[in-house]
Scaffold this motif. Sequence first.
Motif, PDB file in Angstrom:
ATOM      1  N   ILE A 209      55.163  42.259  37.897  1.00 42.06           N
ATOM      2  CA  ILE A 209      54.810  40.856  37.660  1.00 42.06           C
ATOM      3  C   ILE A 209      54.484  40.680  36.188  1.00 42.06           C
ATOM      4  N   ILE A 210      55.409  40.076  35.433  1.00 39.93           N
ATOM      5  CA  ILE A 210      55.264  39.907  33.983  1.00 39.93           C
ATOM      6  C   ILE A 210      54.811  38.471  33.735  1.00 39.93           C
ATOM      7  N   SER A 211      53.508  38.272  33.542  1.00 45.46           N
ATOM      8  CA  SER A 211      52.961  36.921  33.542  1.00 45.46           C
ATOM      9  C   SER A 211      51.589  36.897  32.875  1.00 45.46           C
ATOM     10  N   ASP A 212      51.121  35.684  32.536  1.00 42.38           N
ATOM     11  CA  ASP A 212      49.732  35.530  32.097  1.00 42.38           C
ATOM     12  C   ASP A 212      48.817  35.274  33.288  1.00 42.38           C
ATOM     13  N   MET A 213      49.402  35.226  34.490  1.00 42.10           N
ATOM     14  CA  MET A 213      48.696  35.047  35.766  1.00 42.10           C
ATOM     15  C   MET A 213      47.940  33.718  35.827  1.00 42.10           C
ATOM     16  N   CYS A 214      48.411  32.723  35.084  1.00 38.45           N
ATOM     17  CA  CYS A 214      47.836  31.381  35.170  1.00 38.45           C
ATOM     18  C   CYS A 214      48.057  30.841  36.585  1.00 38.45           C
ATOM     19  N   GLY A 215      47.000  30.352  37.212  1.00 36.76           N
ATOM     20  CA  GLY A 215      47.094  29.868  38.582  1.00 36.76           C
ATOM     21  C   GLY A 215      46.714  30.899  39.623  1.00 36.76           C
ATOM     22  N   TRP A 216      46.180  32.039  39.170  1.00 38.81           N
ATOM     23  CA  TRP A 216      45.729  33.091  40.092  1.00 38.81           C
ATOM     24  C   TRP A 216      44.702  32.507  41.052  1.00 38.81           C
ATOM     25  N   SER A 217      44.873  32.781  42.358  1.00 41.51           N
ATOM     26  CA  SER A 217      44.040  32.153  43.379  1.00 41.51           C
ATOM     27  C   SER A 217      43.884  33.087  44.577  1.00 41.51           C
ATOM     28  N   PRO A 218      43.018  32.726  45.531  1.00 35.15           N
ATOM     29  CA  PRO A 218      42.911  33.526  46.760  1.00 35.15           C
ATOM     30  C   PRO A 218      44.249  33.646  47.502  1.00 35.15           C
ATOM     31  N   THR A 219      45.093  32.615  47.383  1.00 32.07           N
ATOM     32  CA  THR A 219      46.418  32.696  48.000  1.00 32.07           C
ATOM     33  C   THR A 219      47.251  33.768  47.333  1.00 32.07           C
ATOM     34  N   SER A 220      47.090  33.911  46.017  1.00 31.35           N
ATOM     35  CA  SER A 220      47.797  34.972  45.286  1.00 31.35           C
ATOM     36  C   SER A 220      47.398  36.337  45.818  1.00 31.35           C
ATOM     37  N   VAL A 221      46.095  36.511  46.053  1.00 36.06           N
ATOM     38  CA  VAL A 221      45.593  37.786  46.593  1.00 36.06           C
ATOM     39  C   VAL A 221      46.217  38.071  47.952  1.00 36.06           C
ATOM     40  N   SER A 274      34.676  34.862  24.221  1.00 37.25           N
ATOM     41  CA  SER A 274      35.106  36.244  24.443  1.00 37.25           C
ATOM     42  C   SER A 274      34.671  36.750  25.815  1.00 37.25           C
ATOM     43  N   ASP A 275      33.447  36.397  26.208  1.00 33.32           N
ATOM     44  CA  ASP A 275      32.942  36.825  27.515  1.00 33.32           C
ATOM     45  C   ASP A 275      33.762  36.217  28.643  1.00 33.32           C
ATOM     46  N   ASP A 276      34.201  34.969  28.455  1.00 29.86           N
ATOM     47  CA  ASP A 276      34.991  34.302  29.486  1.00 29.86           C
ATOM     48  C   ASP A 276      36.321  35.018  29.692  1.00 29.86           C
ATOM     49  N   HIS A 280      37.430  37.165  33.003  1.00 25.65           N
ATOM     50  CA  HIS A 280      38.661  36.861  33.737  1.00 25.65           C
ATOM     51  C   HIS A 280      39.492  38.119  33.926  1.00 25.65           C
ATOM     52  N   LEU A 281      39.646  38.918  32.852  1.00 27.20           N
ATOM     53  CA  LEU A 281      40.433  40.143  32.936  1.00 27.20           C
ATOM     54  C   LEU A 281      39.787  41.150  33.875  1.00 27.20           C
ATOM     55  N   ASP A 282      38.470  41.281  33.818  1.00 27.09           N
ATOM     56  CA  ASP A 282      37.769  42.215  34.698  1.00 27.09           C
ATOM     57  C   ASP A 282      37.905  41.812  36.162  1.00 27.09           C
ATOM     58  N   ARG A 283      37.792  40.497  36.434  1.00 26.58           N
ATOM     59  CA  ARG A 283      37.926  40.032  37.823  1.00 26.58           C
ATOM     60  C   ARG A 283      39.330  40.275  38.352  1.00 26.58           C
ATOM     61  N   LEU A 284      40.320  40.012  37.514  1.00 24.71           N
ATOM     62  CA  LEU A 284      41.711  40.232  37.919  1.00 24.71           C
ATOM     63  C   LEU A 284      41.956  41.708  38.190  1.00 24.71           C
ATOM     64  N   HIS A 290      41.686  46.810  44.083  1.00 25.47           N
ATOM     65  CA  HIS A 290      41.413  46.961  45.510  1.00 25.47           C
ATOM     66  C   HIS A 290      42.689  47.309  46.273  1.00 25.47           C
ATOM     67  N   TYR A 291      43.839  46.875  45.739  1.00 26.66           N
ATOM     68  CA  TYR A 291      45.129  47.159  46.376  1.00 26.66           C
ATOM     69  C   TYR A 291      45.941  48.166  45.560  1.00 26.66           C
ATOM     70  N   ALA A 292      45.242  48.907  44.676  1.00 30.35           N
ATOM     71  CA  ALA A 292      45.860  49.959  43.862  1.00 30.35           C
ATOM     72  C   ALA A 292      46.996  49.417  43.001  1.00 30.35           C
ATOM     73  N   VAL A 293      46.805  48.229  42.440  1.00 36.97           N
ATOM     74  CA  VAL A 293      47.798  47.622  41.551  1.00 36.97           C
ATOM     75  C   VAL A 293      47.279  47.715  40.117  1.00 36.97           C
ATOM     76  N   PRO A 294      47.893  48.523  39.267  1.00 41.12           N
ATOM     77  CA  PRO A 294      47.427  48.635  37.879  1.00 41.12           C
ATOM     78  C   PRO A 294      47.790  47.408  37.050  1.00 41.12           C
ATOM     79  N   VAL A 295      46.896  47.036  36.141  1.00 41.56           N
ATOM     80  CA  VAL A 295      47.119  45.926  35.215  1.00 41.56           C
ATOM     81  C   VAL A 295      47.276  46.507  33.813  1.00 41.56           C
ATOM     82  N   ILE A 296      48.368  46.144  33.146  1.00 38.68           N
ATOM     83  CA  ILE A 296      48.640  46.604  31.795  1.00 38.68           C
ATOM     84  C   ILE A 296      48.540  45.399  30.873  1.00 38.68           C
TER      85      ILE A 296
END
Length: 315
Positions: A209-221, A274-276, A280-284, A290-296
């Motif tokens: 998934i090559i994206s900025d993940m804009c629109g990430w939501s519980p449905t995405s999870v 910066s904290d925001d 966001h990155l830490d939450r993502l 949790h599903y063993a999906v690495p974020v680069i």
Amino acid sequence: MANPAHADHRIYANLKQLVALQHQAHGFSLLPTQPLSSVLAGRHSSRLRGRGLNFEELRQYRPGDDIRNLDWKVTNRTQTPHVRTYTEERERNILLLIDQRRSMFFGSRERMKSVTALEVAALAAWRTLASGDRVGALLFNDHEIREVRPQRSQRAVMQLLHQGLRMNHALSAVRPNRAQPQSGINTSQLDTVLLTAARRCGHDYLVVIISDMCGWSPTSVKHIKGLTRHNDLIVPLIFDPLEQQLPAQRLVVGDGRWQLEVDAAQRQLQQRYSDDFAGHLDRLRAELEHYAVPVIAVDTLAPVQQQLRQALGGR
């Protein structure tokens, strides 16, 4: 729409440069085995199963056969040693989800996020082809999704590059017309693409998934969870340094109609900003971990091939 012949390659992607990345697509791997310093090593490597084994036949034991492949049920029934033989699965399907929405049309110094995403996609596609696997794509903007079915051919790579360029050169900084609801940023499109991918993928796909993940939501999870049941995922998260940290100066920001002057030199504002981003990155990462999906994390400043080698090649 931009004129591809005259467009600045930092703002709009260039076919010649994307094709030339074929010669830079080395020093990293999307599949095992991974160096210890790769983000896919350790616990993540177990999620990336690599090439599988297909059952070929059941036959009598021959000297030199691996006794671990003995089929004890058949051996006991026939009173003759029998072994199960397997052939290595030669190809694996790699599906690239390539984001070209308006949220990606942003860049502060070197290049746009949309250009960076296409460079990541090109490198991944060329590397996949060199590895002998099949590569396909779901390319999407705010109002359409285009599919390139997985194939082990240069034609498939060129097809996804052309589709990506068409969407990329249609991006514009001009403020959308309110009379055209499809011209704005569609935050739900990410969920639509993930659902489409879940319907297209069978078993043992690698989804990138090559994206900025804009629109990430519980449905995405929910869709991610479904995909990871039988497939592997990697998320190259595209971001711009300006999204990570504000420069210590006065800034003028606008949406094409209104403008606002901001004193970004205020330490409190800089820290909150910066904290925001970090939050966001830490939450993502935590959600996907949790599903063993690495974020680069891939930024728009450093060369993309260098970042992929550092993250996936251990160099």
